[in-house]
Design an enzyme around this catalytic site. Structure first.
Site: not given
Length: 464
Positions: A290, A322, A277, A156, A283
């Site tokens: 991703e 096709q 970034s 979890h 960043k």
């Protein structure tokens, strides 16, 4: 240029229909398979006396020249041709005249394209198979380096029990092991040669299908001509295999995305496999992972395309088929690209063991081991579970870990506790004592590494 099938028609095809009908812009990648199949077919026609041997020899020779010139860039794919089959045949006929016109004897584009696709898919299964084994090798290497690198395992997305980074890597290696076996199974099921099925009903010519099969390296010939031209099960199976593979790569990518965030910081991606970034100078983004996560949907889409265009088709060939090519080609290209970029990204990332250990020391992931300690001393597990739960509650209030409690605090909940509880709930002990088959104990992970290593070695032969 007149269509090779134009005898029945009194009008030329409308330009919009030509554009809509044409598959050459995407099926041109089948040129090698088409020429390989045509070469085997021409040899069979000559051997069987269906066409003169000297003409069969001329066809085979010129097909070899055409293949070489395409690969050297001397022949460009023309917009005039409807598909790769017509394109090759037109060039052949322009060069050797009537002999080229005899190539299509006892053959239809229906069984021709079925052959080309099978040859292509077989080749690409072997290519993808090799890339998966390469990725498994990298997972094995990483696991071997981190058999004692303790980290939290999760359920979890909550810290659950201690494992090791090596154990984690072997989980993904086993996923990829199943992907390898799925691809091998698909290969085995589709390894049948459809040429000779004709348009749908075979042929009246005395062809030798087994001779062609042997030249092209198939295990068998298709048993039924209707099925031979209309079967695209292998396209569905391949896209299914690749969808499951991409799901596995997506899950691994999601782990890496989480692990390289400041909230986890279990790993550090190499600068060469990260992006920045346009506005935030601090960043360092895991764009590779991703994109793999996002491209998984493309491969799922290819599977749905194949399932959908086939679901309502009566036998035998229909032009809907096709649609298999662009879907299958895109799925193959996407998977290969993802595997080729994931391996070096994974290979160059830095594992941060201290951060993993720090995270493992919080969240009470040794609580089960505390309960097991009591159980092994005779306390029923449910009672031990309840006592440990009370201890965790006390630790939360006091902002302590289980290992920070005094022996008196332990004994306040049960006189069974002794000094040995501290050894029992030490994270290293928690991991090392999990020796059950498949568990995270170092020697057990080493066994798993050996199993995967032997699997990789044994299955390399499939690619040759």
């Amino acid at each position: 240029m007149a269509k090779m099938w134009a005898g029945r028609f009194s009008k030329t095809t409308d330009k919009t229909v030509d554009d809509f009908n044409s598959s050459l812009p995407f099926d041109n990648r089948l040129y090698r398979e088409d020429i390989t199949g045509s070469t085997a077919h021409a040899k069979m026609l000559g051997k069987q006396g269906i066409i003169p041997q000297d003409e069969a020899d001329r066809i085979v020779k010129e097909l070899g020249v055409i293949l070489k010139e395409i690969e050297e860039g001397k022949i460009a794919f023309s917009d005039d041709a409807e598909d790769i089959h017509m394109f090759v045949e037109q060039i052949l006929t322009e060069r050797i005249g009537d002999a080229g016109k005899r190539l299509h004897t006892s053959r239809s584009r229906n069984d021709q394209v079925a052959l080309d696709m099978r040859l292509y898919v077989k080749k690409e299964i072997r290519n993808i198979h090799a890339l998966i084994l390469d990725m498994m090798q990298e997972l094995n290497k990483s696991a071997a380096e981190h058999t004692e690198t303790v980290m939290p395992g999760y359920t979890h997305l909550q810290r659950a029990q201690p494992v090791t980074f090596g154990h984690y890597m072997m989980a993904y290696a086993n996923m990829l092991k199943r992907d390898v076996k799925r691809l091998e199974n698909t290969y085995e099921l589709m390894d049948e040669m459809p040429l000779g099925s004709g348009a749908l009903a075979g042929t009246t010519y005395p062809i030798d299908r087994d001779y062609v099969r042997e030249q092209l390296g198939f295990a068998a010939v298709t048993e039924n001509s209707l099925d031979g031209v209309s079967d695209r099960d292998y396209c569905i199976e391949l896209c299914s295999d690749l969808s499951i593979l991409m799901m596995h790569l997506s899950r691994l990518s999601e782990e890496i995305i989480l692990w390289c965030s400041w909230e986890f910081k279990f790993i550090e991606l190499d600068d060469a496999f990260s992006t920045g970034s346009s506005i935030m100078p601090q960043k360092k983004n895991p764009d590779v992972c991703e994109l793999i996560r996002g491209k998984t949907g493309r491969v799922y889409g290819a599977l749905m395309t194949c399932l959908t265009f086939l679901k309502g088709l009566p036998l035998a060939y229909n032009k809907d088929m096709q649609e298999d090519k662009e879907a299958v080609f895109d799925a193959i290209d996407t998977v290969k690209m993802c595997l080729k970029v994931l391996k070096p990204m994974f290979e160059t990332m830095t594992v941060l063991p201290e951060n993993m250990k720090r995270a493992a020391s919080r969240g009470f992931i040794n609580a089960t081991d505390c309960a097991d300690y009591l159980t092994k001393k005779g306390v029923p597990f449910r009672d031990a579970y309840h006592i440990t739960g009370q201890l965790v509650g006390e630790c939360v209030k006091k902002e302590k870990g289980l290992g920070d409690l005094t022996l008196e605090e332990f004994k306040a909940h049960s006189e069974i506790f002794g000094e040995d509880v501290y050894h029992a709930i030490d994270l290293s002990t928690c991991v090392k004592e999990r020796k059950s088959f498949g568990g995270p104990a170092p020697e057990e992970v080493e066994r798993q590494i050996g199993v995967i290593g032997r699997f990789i070695e044994a299955h390399r032969a499939f690619e040759s």
